[in-house]
Design a protein around this motif. Structure first.
Motif, PDB file in Angstrom:
ATOM      1  N   ILE A 122      24.828  78.692 -19.911  1.00 35.18           N
ATOM      2  CA  ILE A 122      25.924  77.724 -19.883  1.00 35.18           C
ATOM      3  C   ILE A 122      26.647  77.664 -21.225  1.00 35.18           C
ATOM      4  O   ILE A 122      27.876  77.696 -21.292  1.00 35.18           O
ATOM      5  CB  ILE A 122      25.394  76.328 -19.499  1.00 35.18           C
ATOM      6  CG1 ILE A 122      24.860  76.351 -18.055  1.00 35.18           C
ATOM      7  CG2 ILE A 122      26.489  75.276 -19.642  1.00 35.18           C
ATOM      8  CD1 ILE A 122      24.222  75.051 -17.620  1.00 35.18           C
ATOM      9  N   VAL A 123      25.884  77.597 -22.319  1.00 34.06           N
ATOM     10  CA  VAL A 123      26.520  77.385 -23.621  1.00 34.06           C
ATOM     11  C   VAL A 123      27.078  78.667 -24.232  1.00 34.06           C
ATOM     12  O   VAL A 123      27.857  78.605 -25.185  1.00 34.06           O
ATOM     13  CB  VAL A 123      25.529  76.738 -24.613  1.00 34.06           C
ATOM     14  CG1 VAL A 123      25.026  75.421 -24.075  1.00 34.06           C
ATOM     15  CG2 VAL A 123      24.354  77.671 -24.913  1.00 34.06           C
ATOM     16  N   MET A 124      26.712  79.836 -23.702  1.00 34.44           N
ATOM     17  CA  MET A 124      27.204  81.092 -24.276  1.00 34.44           C
ATOM     18  C   MET A 124      28.528  81.486 -23.636  1.00 34.44           C
ATOM     19  O   MET A 124      28.678  82.545 -23.035  1.00 34.44           O
ATOM     20  CB  MET A 124      26.151  82.189 -24.114  1.00 34.44           C
ATOM     21  CG  MET A 124      24.901  81.939 -24.948  1.00 34.44           C
ATOM     22  SD  MET A 124      23.547  83.077 -24.607  1.00 34.44           S
ATOM     23  CE  MET A 124      24.189  84.599 -25.262  1.00 34.44           C
ATOM     24  N   GLU A 125      29.509  80.590 -23.757  1.00 28.44           N
ATOM     25  CA  GLU A 125      30.867  80.833 -23.266  1.00 28.44           C
ATOM     26  C   GLU A 125      30.895  81.209 -21.788  1.00 28.44           C
ATOM     27  O   GLU A 125      31.502  82.198 -21.387  1.00 28.44           O
ATOM     28  CB  GLU A 125      31.549  81.926 -24.105  1.00 28.44           C
ATOM     29  CG  GLU A 125      31.820  81.512 -25.532  1.00 28.44           C
ATOM     30  CD  GLU A 125      32.676  80.259 -25.622  1.00 28.44           C
ATOM     31  OE1 GLU A 125      33.619  80.119 -24.833  1.00 28.44           O
ATOM     32  OE2 GLU A 125      32.385  79.416 -26.481  1.00 28.44           O
ATOM     33  N   SER A 126      30.243  80.398 -20.971  1.00 21.37           N
ATOM     34  CA  SER A 126      30.226  80.650 -19.537  1.00 21.37           C
ATOM     35  C   SER A 126      31.406  79.963 -18.861  1.00 21.37           C
ATOM     36  O   SER A 126      32.124  79.160 -19.464  1.00 21.37           O
ATOM     37  CB  SER A 126      28.925  80.125 -18.928  1.00 21.37           C
ATOM     38  OG  SER A 126      28.912  78.703 -18.978  1.00 21.37           O
ATOM     39  N   GLN A 127      31.584  80.246 -17.591  1.00 22.45           N
ATOM     40  CA  GLN A 127      32.634  79.590 -16.823  1.00 22.45           C
ATOM     41  C   GLN A 127      32.356  78.100 -16.680  1.00 22.45           C
ATOM     42  O   GLN A 127      33.271  77.308 -16.475  1.00 22.45           O
ATOM     43  CB  GLN A 127      32.747  80.255 -15.452  1.00 22.45           C
ATOM     44  CG  GLN A 127      33.192  81.708 -15.528  1.00 22.45           C
ATOM     45  CD  GLN A 127      33.160  82.401 -14.185  1.00 22.45           C
ATOM     46  OE1 GLN A 127      32.714  81.833 -13.199  1.00 22.45           O
ATOM     47  NE2 GLN A 127      33.620  83.640 -14.140  1.00 22.45           N
ATOM     48  N   SER A 128      31.086  77.708 -16.817  1.00 19.38           N
ATOM     49  CA  SER A 128      30.716  76.301 -16.679  1.00 19.38           C
ATOM     50  C   SER A 128      31.351  75.426 -17.749  1.00 19.38           C
ATOM     51  O   SER A 128      31.548  74.228 -17.542  1.00 19.38           O
ATOM     52  CB  SER A 128      29.193  76.149 -16.734  1.00 19.38           C
ATOM     53  OG  SER A 128      28.572  76.903 -15.719  1.00 19.38           O
ATOM     54  N   ILE A 129      31.659  75.998 -18.904  1.00 21.24           N
ATOM     55  CA  ILE A 129      32.282  75.212 -19.968  1.00 21.24           C
ATOM     56  C   ILE A 129      33.720  75.656 -20.213  1.00 21.24           C
ATOM     57  O   ILE A 129      34.289  75.397 -21.266  1.00 21.24           O
ATOM     58  CB  ILE A 129      31.470  75.289 -21.275  1.00 21.24           C
ATOM     59  CG1 ILE A 129      31.317  76.731 -21.752  1.00 21.24           C
ATOM     60  CG2 ILE A 129      30.114  74.648 -21.101  1.00 21.24           C
ATOM     61  CD1 ILE A 129      30.651  76.833 -23.118  1.00 21.24           C
ATOM     62  N   GLY A 130      34.299  76.339 -19.225  1.00 20.47           N
ATOM     63  CA  GLY A 130      35.722  76.619 -19.274  1.00 20.47           C
ATOM     64  C   GLY A 130      36.142  77.979 -19.761  1.00 20.47           C
ATOM     65  O   GLY A 130      37.331  78.183 -20.048  1.00 20.47           O
ATOM     66  N   ALA A 131      35.232  78.937 -19.861  1.00 19.27           N
ATOM     67  CA  ALA A 131      35.627  80.283 -20.285  1.00 19.27           C
ATOM     68  C   ALA A 131      36.578  80.889 -19.252  1.00 19.27           C
ATOM     69  O   ALA A 131      36.360  80.770 -18.045  1.00 19.27           O
ATOM     70  CB  ALA A 131      34.400  81.173 -20.444  1.00 19.27           C
ATOM     71  N   ASP A 132      37.641  81.517 -19.715  1.00 18.07           N
ATOM     72  CA  ASP A 132      38.610  82.118 -18.798  1.00 18.07           C
ATOM     73  C   ASP A 132      38.037  83.352 -18.109  1.00 18.07           C
ATOM     74  O   ASP A 132      38.230  83.552 -16.909  1.00 18.07           O
ATOM     75  CB  ASP A 132      39.880  82.510 -19.563  1.00 18.07           C
ATOM     76  CG  ASP A 132      40.629  81.294 -20.083  1.00 18.07           C
ATOM     77  OD1 ASP A 132      41.102  80.498 -19.249  1.00 18.07           O
ATOM     78  OD2 ASP A 132      40.721  81.135 -21.308  1.00 18.07           O
ATOM     79  N   LEU A 133      37.351  84.182 -18.866  1.00 19.67           N
ATOM     80  CA  LEU A 133      36.775  85.408 -18.324  1.00 19.67           C
ATOM     81  C   LEU A 133      35.403  85.620 -18.950  1.00 19.67           C
ATOM     82  O   LEU A 133      35.216  85.387 -20.144  1.00 19.67           O
ATOM     83  CB  LEU A 133      37.671  86.614 -18.620  1.00 19.67           C
ATOM     84  CG  LEU A 133      39.053  86.605 -17.953  1.00 19.67           C
ATOM     85  CD1 LEU A 133      39.953  87.654 -18.592  1.00 19.67           C
ATOM     86  CD2 LEU A 133      38.919  86.855 -16.452  1.00 19.67           C
ATOM     87  N   THR A 134      34.466  86.059 -18.147  1.00 15.89           N
ATOM     88  CA  THR A 134      33.110  86.303 -18.632  1.00 15.89           C
ATOM     89  C   THR A 134      32.678  87.695 -18.210  1.00 15.89           C
ATOM     90  O   THR A 134      32.710  88.032 -17.024  1.00 15.89           O
ATOM     91  CB  THR A 134      32.119  85.272 -18.048  1.00 15.89           C
ATOM     92  OG1 THR A 134      32.601  83.956 -18.308  1.00 15.89           O
ATOM     93  CG2 THR A 134      30.744  85.438 -18.670  1.00 15.89           C
ATOM     94  N   TYR A 135      32.279  88.503 -19.183  1.00 11.84           N
ATOM     95  CA  TYR A 135      31.858  89.873 -18.903  1.00 11.84           C
ATOM     96  C   TYR A 135      30.397  90.068 -19.305  1.00 11.84           C
ATOM     97  O   TYR A 135      29.883  89.379 -20.189  1.00 11.84           O
ATOM     98  CB  TYR A 135      32.727  90.869 -19.674  1.00 11.84           C
ATOM     99  CG  TYR A 135      34.190  90.804 -19.312  1.00 11.84           C
ATOM    100  CD1 TYR A 135      34.645  91.209 -18.057  1.00 11.84           C
ATOM    101  CD2 TYR A 135      35.128  90.332 -20.231  1.00 11.84           C
ATOM    102  CE1 TYR A 135      35.989  91.145 -17.727  1.00 11.84           C
ATOM    103  CE2 TYR A 135      36.476  90.267 -19.910  1.00 11.84           C
ATOM    104  CZ  TYR A 135      36.900  90.675 -18.656  1.00 11.84           C
ATOM    105  OH  TYR A 135      38.234  90.608 -18.337  1.00 11.84           O
TER     106      TYR A 135
END
Length: 229
Positions: A122-135
């Protein structure tokens, strides 16, 4: 893992000596735990964290921060292992002239960290906290928890009732890893947008930043230190 500031010697009193001390400390932070650890990383066909970052950002644009950070933990023998950076290289740089913030785990320190379990995902720049894109890279592991813990919780009755509990536990752990702990499972469920070739990371990032260049979002005033999901 003693560091420059751990040495029981008197610190220099003059400015030149203090500057020399600073340069020595920074050199030690950049060098990492040992030359042997770096050689072992290269022997596996892997790059160090800073080498990966340099390939990602525009040449000469990376500015590292918190280079001298060290943990204060005392359990599990960690008081004897206090490396600079605490195993994570952080800072900012440019990608095609656009500012980006970067962090990379230094696999030479505290082992290889390519896992995103539970809250860490969750805290590693996931979509759960609003990341636009996750790879994710093919080596990524995304799951609620590690395989051993998950097997003990999810299959505890099957393990307890098995003729050979240890063999049953080992089988459940292996099954959990093969079926659930790979990036393709995460991609199937939308936890990551794509699984990409590490060699193409910079190209993917450039295209993603170009797509998001004109994005504008009006966010409500922040009322909580920990945003509710």
């Amino acid at each position: 893992m003693p560091t420059a500031l751990d040495r029981p010697t008197e610190r220099p009193a003059d400015a030149r000596g203090r500057v020399a001390e600073l340069r020595a400390v920074r050199a030690q932070a950049v060098a990492g735990p040992s030359a042997r650890a770096t050689e072992a990383q290269h022997a596996k066909g892997k790059l160090t964290a800073r080498e990966r970052i340099e390939l990602l950002v525009d040449p000469g644009s990376f500015h590292e921060v918190e280079q001298l950070r060290r943990h204060r933990a005392t359990g599990f023998g960690l008081e004897a292992k206090r490396p600079y950076t605490d195993g994570v290289i952080t800072g900012w740089g440019m990608v095609e002239g656009r500012t980006v913030f970067v962090y990379a785990h230094d696999f030479r320190i505290f082992g290889a960290l390519r896992k995103a379990y539970g809250g860490a995902y969750i805290v590693m720049e996931s979509q759960s906290i609003g990341a636009d894109l996750t790879y994710a890279w093919p080596t990524n592991e995304t799951a609620v928890m590690g395989a051993e813990g998950a097997a003990n919780v999810t299959f505890r009755r099957q393990i307890a009732n098995a003729e050979d509990p240890e063999a049953a536990r080992a089988h459940m752990v292996k099954e959990y890893k093969s079926e659930l702990m790979h990036p393709y499972y995460a991609a199937e469920r939308g936890l990551v947008d794509d699984v990409i070739d590490p060699a193409g990371t910079r190209e993917v990032l450039i295209k993603s930043l170009a797509m998001l260049r004109t994005k504008h979002a009006d966010l409500p005033p922040r009322k909580h230190g920990n945003q509710p999901q």
